[in-house]
Design an enzyme around this catalytic site. Sequence first.
Site, PDB file in Angstrom:
ATOM      1  N   GLN A  50       0.831  -1.203   0.000  1.00 55.65           N
ATOM      2  CA  GLN A  50       0.000   0.000   0.000  1.00 55.65           C
ATOM      3  C   GLN A  50       0.866   1.254   0.000  1.00 55.65           C
ATOM      4  O   GLN A  50       0.337   2.361  -0.112  1.00 55.65           O
ATOM      5  CB  GLN A  50      -0.889   0.004   1.250  1.00 55.65           C
ATOM      6  CG  GLN A  50      -1.816  -1.203   1.341  1.00 55.65           C
ATOM      7  CD  GLN A  50      -2.515  -1.271   2.685  1.00 55.65           C
ATOM      8  OE1 GLN A  50      -3.458  -0.527   2.941  1.00 55.65           O
ATOM      9  NE2 GLN A  50      -2.053  -2.154   3.562  1.00 55.65           N
ATOM     10  N   ILE A  88       3.709   4.123  -1.091  1.00 54.57           N
ATOM     11  CA  ILE A  88       4.117   4.810  -2.322  1.00 54.57           C
ATOM     12  C   ILE A  88       5.579   5.211  -2.273  1.00 54.57           C
ATOM     13  O   ILE A  88       6.069   5.921  -3.153  1.00 54.57           O
ATOM     14  CB  ILE A  88       3.239   6.049  -2.575  1.00 54.57           C
ATOM     15  CG1 ILE A  88       3.379   7.076  -1.439  1.00 54.57           C
ATOM     16  CG2 ILE A  88       1.776   5.639  -2.754  1.00 54.57           C
ATOM     17  CD1 ILE A  88       2.657   8.403  -1.700  1.00 54.57           C
ATOM     18  N   HIS A 127      -1.390   1.351  -4.360  1.00 52.76           N
ATOM     19  CA  HIS A 127      -1.770   2.746  -4.159  1.00 52.76           C
ATOM     20  C   HIS A 127      -0.906   3.700  -4.982  1.00 52.76           C
ATOM     21  O   HIS A 127      -0.865   4.898  -4.710  1.00 52.76           O
ATOM     22  CB  HIS A 127      -1.705   3.117  -2.673  1.00 52.76           C
ATOM     23  CG  HIS A 127      -2.808   2.498  -1.872  1.00 52.76           C
ATOM     24  ND1 HIS A 127      -2.789   2.446  -0.493  1.00 52.76           N
ATOM     25  CD2 HIS A 127      -3.975   1.901  -2.246  1.00 52.76           C
ATOM     26  CE1 HIS A 127      -3.890   1.834  -0.053  1.00 52.76           C
ATOM     27  NE2 HIS A 127      -4.613   1.494  -1.100  1.00 52.76           N
ATOM     28  N   SER A 129      -2.648  -1.749   9.438  1.00 53.81           N
ATOM     29  CA  SER A 129      -3.752  -1.921  10.390  1.00 53.81           C
ATOM     30  C   SER A 129      -4.992  -2.499   9.733  1.00 53.81           C
ATOM     31  O   SER A 129      -5.982  -2.745  10.407  1.00 53.81           O
ATOM     32  CB  SER A 129      -4.084  -0.571  11.028  1.00 53.81           C
ATOM     33  OG  SER A 129      -4.415   0.377  10.022  1.00 53.81           O
TER      34      SER A 129
END
Length: 249
Positions: free
Chosen positions: A104, A106, A122, A196
Amino acid sequence: MTYEEKIRAVADLLRAHDRNFALTGAGISTESGIPDFRSPGTGLWTKYDPTKVATLSALRRDPASFYDFCIPRWTSYTGARPNDAHRALARLEELGYLVGVITQNIDGLHRQAGSKRVWEIHGHLRTCHCMSCGETYPFSTLVEQYEGGQNPPLCGRCRGVLRPDVVLFEDQMSEDFFKALKALSGCQVMLVVGTSLQVYPAAGLPELARRVVIINREPTPWDERAEVVIHESCGKVFRDLMAALGEPL
């Protein structure tokens, strides 16, 4: 299980299966000096409302304010270097324990660490494009314009507003996300590292794995369903895991 037993259990899972993946989030990069988003008191989204500062509508409504918020944070990533957890995942892929990494993040640190198969669901900070004509530029073009006083950065061809090739809130998911969905077919073990599992659709990816291992400092919604749960720093866990596999970093 004790911590040591959990490490041995994860090592055994990786040895016993050959279609294993890692899913990583911001928590894997905190030891590289990049803040995460949701840790109590320190996470970025505990201080700012992401629906106001990191959305596609915020960019369209007030691109100058959007860049005033985002550019200093994005450029702070450029000095970051991979940590032991990034390096361990690259080594696990090289050794055949992992098919690849779905991230996720970048920040590009998995690629810097040597991972070959990386799905950046992402997006990334390597390129940007014009929101009007679609012309593509290196991300550095956007930064250079901003730092030179041009805010918002503009396309050299049509003078449309530039935007980074990252997935903002309200955006469609990247092409890598759909490639990752296909790649996960038959996934036997998923190491969920430093996330999370709060943001969908990424948080739904563990559903595609037969067995899930959680490695995260804070509890996640998957803790009760996972085969192994380790609440510890990613770097420590992966140093110990590599030692258990006989491949110390």
